[in-house]
Enzyme design. Sequence first.
Site, PDB file in Angstrom:
ATOM      1  N   GLY A  82      16.039 -36.508  -0.747  1.00 14.03           N
ATOM      2  CA  GLY A  82      15.352 -37.819  -1.684  1.00 14.03           C
ATOM      3  C   GLY A  82      14.218 -38.317  -1.125  1.00 14.03           C
TER       4      GLY A  82
ATOM      5  N   GLU B 165       0.841  -1.205  -0.059  1.00 15.63           N
ATOM      6  CA  GLU B 165       0.076   0.004   0.046  1.00 15.63           C
ATOM      7  C   GLU B 165       0.866   1.467   0.020  1.00 15.63           C
ATOM      8  OE1 GLU B 165      -2.191  -2.676   2.739  1.00 15.63           O
ATOM      9  OE2 GLU B 165      -0.016  -2.561   1.989  1.00 15.63           O
TER      10      GLU B 165
END
Length: 318
Positions: free
Chosen positions: A252, A46
């Site tokens: 993994g 803003e």
Amino acid sequence: MAVALALAERGRGRTAPNPNVGCLIVKDKRVVGRGWTQPGGRPHAEAMALAEAGDAARGATVYVTLEPCAHASPRGPACADLLVAAGPARLVAALTDPDKRTAGEGFARLRAAGIEVTEGVLAAEAQRSMAGFLTRQALGRPQVTLKLALSLDGMIARADGESQWITGAAARAHVHLERSRHEAILVGRGTWEKDQPRLDVRLAGLEERSPRRIVLSSSPQLSPGPGEVEVIADPRQVSALKGVDHLFVEGGARTASAFLAEGLVDRILLYRAPILIGAGKPALGDIGLASLADAHKRWRPIDSRALGIDRLEVYERA
């Protein structure tokens, strides 16, 4: 609001602990101000949009993806106060700020100043856009995205461990784009020591967005690798990662399974290559599933697209 959400995406992965917010100011059917939360969380969207709009903000309509903050900060004024001073006629917002320091007070302050406030516009899209911030607010941890690159038969490598490359160049480029939208990336110790991954962003113009690198390991002693890493011993320790609202888990199989077993995965990116491997290494191990019935209704598909010859499927926690 759709444009404000697109602006918000520019800051994703760079604004923690603040949310990645987008803001658009429109007057007489013309855009007079645009803003998005800047790296490190300031200036807010803003403030950036109001600075660009200047006097044109008076009587305008402000579109913002999150309720303007109402709490004082040494880093800058409250956006609700900036808006009151600027004098727009109307504010349209997607979400209420869950931060208890604002939590409706921003809207109340604007209404008290005579500014019309509309809430809930494209709320679902805004929740997805700010999922990192919202997850941190609700659960005290980052939003966790799990990336899996696998064959048609669910393998991530050949039996001897060969895994480069299962997917093609387009899919790998998309992975790098996703890395750029996360504050941190995590792999398991086995992946770190065997593959020596760089875990950076190798897309032209986005190299500076490479995330922090984290390794999941029961031992703090790691084999040397390319660059510095942080080590955590347990998936639940991601809650303590400061400045991380978006965590990208790449591998993994043991690491992916550990995060799934702990219920810490919020989003899955599944890159599927049109190949068959056969007797290889599966993508997952035990994830603590008690019965097949428990596997259903946990994930919902939200996107699917072709990436070259590969296919990406995106799932969110149901």
